[in-house]
Design a protein around this motif. Structure first.
Motif, PDB file in Angstrom:
ATOM      1  N   ALA A 119      -0.080  11.220   1.978  1.00 47.30           N
ATOM      2  CA  ALA A 119       0.949  12.060   2.595  1.00 47.30           C
ATOM      3  C   ALA A 119       1.175  13.329   1.785  1.00 47.30           C
ATOM      4  O   ALA A 119       1.274  14.431   2.340  1.00 47.30           O
ATOM      5  N   HIS A 168      -0.329   5.351   0.572  1.00 47.53           N
ATOM      6  CA  HIS A 168       0.294   6.033   1.714  1.00 47.53           C
ATOM      7  C   HIS A 168       0.955   7.323   1.260  1.00 47.53           C
ATOM      8  O   HIS A 168       0.739   8.408   1.826  1.00 47.53           O
ATOM      9  N   ASP A 169       1.746   7.244   0.199  1.00 42.24           N
ATOM     10  CA  ASP A 169       2.470   8.417  -0.281  1.00 42.24           C
ATOM     11  C   ASP A 169       1.517   9.449  -0.889  1.00 42.24           C
ATOM     12  O   ASP A 169       1.742  10.657  -0.782  1.00 42.24           O
ATOM     13  N   ARG A 190       0.318   3.711   9.770  1.00 42.54           N
ATOM     14  CA  ARG A 190       1.693   4.173   9.543  1.00 42.54           C
ATOM     15  C   ARG A 190       1.706   5.667   9.220  1.00 42.54           C
ATOM     16  O   ARG A 190       2.597   6.399   9.647  1.00 42.54           O
ATOM     17  N   LEU A 191       0.713   6.105   8.434  1.00 43.85           N
ATOM     18  CA  LEU A 191       0.657   7.507   8.050  1.00 43.85           C
ATOM     19  C   LEU A 191       0.415   8.398   9.272  1.00 43.85           C
ATOM     20  O   LEU A 191       1.050   9.457   9.406  1.00 43.85           O
ATOM     21  N   PHE A 206      -2.264   1.259   5.842  1.00 39.05           N
ATOM     22  CA  PHE A 206      -1.414   2.423   5.600  1.00 39.05           C
ATOM     23  C   PHE A 206      -1.802   3.584   6.501  1.00 39.05           C
ATOM     24  O   PHE A 206      -0.964   4.449   6.818  1.00 39.05           O
ATOM     25  N   VAL A 207      -3.065   3.631   6.929  1.00 36.39           N
ATOM     26  CA  VAL A 207      -3.543   4.735   7.760  1.00 36.39           C
ATOM     27  C   VAL A 207      -2.753   4.811   9.060  1.00 36.39           C
ATOM     28  O   VAL A 207      -2.361   5.903   9.508  1.00 36.39           O
ATOM     29  N   SER A 267     -10.153   6.817  -0.246  1.00 35.72           N
ATOM     30  CA  SER A 267      -9.265   5.745  -0.680  1.00 35.72           C
ATOM     31  C   SER A 267     -10.091   4.484  -0.845  1.00 35.72           C
ATOM     32  O   SER A 267     -10.754   4.037   0.103  1.00 35.72           O
ATOM     33  N   ASP A 276       0.814  -1.218   0.000  1.00 36.77           N
ATOM     34  CA  ASP A 276       0.000   0.000   0.000  1.00 36.77           C
ATOM     35  C   ASP A 276       0.849   1.269   0.000  1.00 36.77           C
ATOM     36  O   ASP A 276       0.411   2.328   0.443  1.00 36.77           O
ATOM     37  N   ARG A 277       2.045   1.160  -0.526  1.00 43.10           N
ATOM     38  CA  ARG A 277       2.955   2.308  -0.485  1.00 43.10           C
ATOM     39  C   ARG A 277       2.438   3.489  -1.308  1.00 43.10           C
ATOM     40  O   ARG A 277       2.566   4.649  -0.908  1.00 43.10           O
TER      41      ARG A 277
END
Length: 399
Positions: free
Chosen positions: A271, A267-268, A299-300, A296-297, A289, A263-264
């Motif tokens: 961001a 995420h980016d 980590r973000l 990813f949420v 999304s 899910d990079r």
């Protein structure tokens, strides 16, 4: 599953006909856009100047059976079962609902679904394939949007199907023209690829100020932006580690690609929207999304907090609160949904089945069985009301 009301499914798909990108394409781009070439036995998509394998069989015939890969994506394949044996296919001709609006509405009635967000399949790989030719990409996407409105309709008074046109930001002026075109034709949602924006000189962030006229127009219209799983070009990262640099829909894959990328891109994408101030400059803009999962949420949130603590003058607004206020998430059904609700609030969670894709749910409303830990009011929010709030529309349930 009986809910007592009709659901709103934000992740439904059609299978594009072969002329979706060419029916309305300006003839001068015939050799630069999407071409469907047949050698008598096989049809292949040529995008730009090369065969594109994002969808290996663009005829979609035969097509994968809805939900047949469920066990694979849940990680619950019985011991000794070959994952390849889960793949089941059927004839496209047996399912007009995959390509016809009226037939799809009839199926929705049997599924007890009020409204669906109708999203692309093949088209999710086209912008990456044409990123080296921005003029052809812009023309091709406009031609696609004309086809989409013609065959499905961006929206109709009953709000049964919300077909989301694509907006490419590669040419900012053309992007604004396209937004004006789709809004004039009734679009209630648009799709933007979760990826860096291609540029003539270099790629740009989604938060680059050159895109502000688009975000402003959409915010003013109350039309949300959907970021759906696509070919975001991130395989160049896998290529750095010895993998393939281009996406292939099927066939053997290096599991390292999944570990590295997963899910990079989304995420980016989120961001870039938050850190580069899109929601600060356009606080009314709503984004969703879809089919990117939800892990990813977490980590973000952690990284936004760290960035805001270390560079507070860069963040006039709390970036985590902007995530919670401006972003809706349609998680994978196998995700930890209570954890997601705790992180962003239950009001921002959307139900999406990915029907009729093989990695989605065979029966869309079975998503509700994953909500056992939620009370009835919150289940209704996830299965229906949150999506209507996102769209800013009010439709009466038949149930």
């Amino acid at each position: 599953m009986i809910l007592g009301y009709q659901a709103v499914d934000v992740d439904n798909h059609y299978y594009e006909p072969l002329d979706a990108f060419t029916r309305h394409l300006d003839k001068k781009f015939k050799a630069r856009g999407v071409q469907m070439l047949t050698d008598g036995k096989r049809t292949q998509a040529v995008i730009g100047d090369r065969v594109n394998h994002f969808i290996p069989n663009p005829t979609f015939d035969p097509i994968i059976v809805p939900g047949c890969l469920d066990l694979l994506f849940r990680g619950e394949i019985p011991e000794g079962v070959d994952p390849a044996s889960l793949m089941k296919v059927e004839r496209l001709s047996e399912h007009p609902e995959y390509q016809n609006r009226d037939a799809r509405v009839a199926v929705m009635n049997t599924q007890d679904i009020q409204t669906v967000f109708m999203l692309p399949t093949f088209a999710c790989g086209v912008e990456e394939g044409l990123k080296g030719d921005i003029e052809a990409s812009t023309a091709s996407i406009h031609a696609f949007n004309r086809w989409l409105d013609e065959d499905w309709g961006f929206d109709r008074p009953d709000h049964r199907i919300i077909a989301a046109p694509i907006i490419s930001l590669a040419d900012p002026a053309a992007a604004l023209d396209e937004v004006d075109f789709v809004l004039a034709h009734g679009a209630k949602m648009v799709l933007v690829r979760p990826a860096p924006v291609p540029g003539v000189i270099k790629p740009r962030s989604l938060g680059d100020p050159s895109h502000d006229p688009v975000w402003a127009r959409l915010a003013e219209a109350g039309v949300p932006v959907g970021f759906h799983l696509s070919d975001s070009g991130y395989l160049h990262i896998a290529a750095m580690w010895g993998g393939k640099s281009t996406f292939e829909g099927f066939g053997a894959k290096d599991p390292l690609d999944t570990v590295l990328l997963d899910d990079r891109a989304i995420h980016d994408t989120m961001a870039s929207m938050i850190v580069h101030g899109v929601f600060t400059r356009h606080p009314e803009l709503k984004v969703a999304s879809i089919e990117n999962g939800s892990y990813f949420v977490h980590r973000l949130v952690k990284r936004l907090k760290k960035a805001a603590n270390s560079q507070p003058r860069h963040f006039p607004e709390d970036p985590v609160e902007q995530l919670r206020n401006n972003v809706w998430i349609a998680p994978y059904y196998e995700d930890d949904l209570p954890l997601l609700a705790e992180t962003i609030g239950v009001d921002k969670i959307l139900f999406g089945s990915d029907w009729p894709h093989g990695e989605g749910l065979e029966s869309p409303l079975s998503f509700a069985t994953e909500l056992a830990g939620f009370d009835a009011a919150d289940v209704r929010k996830i299965m229906r009301d949150n999506a209507l709030d996102l769209l800013g529309v009010n439709v009466a349930s038949a149930a």
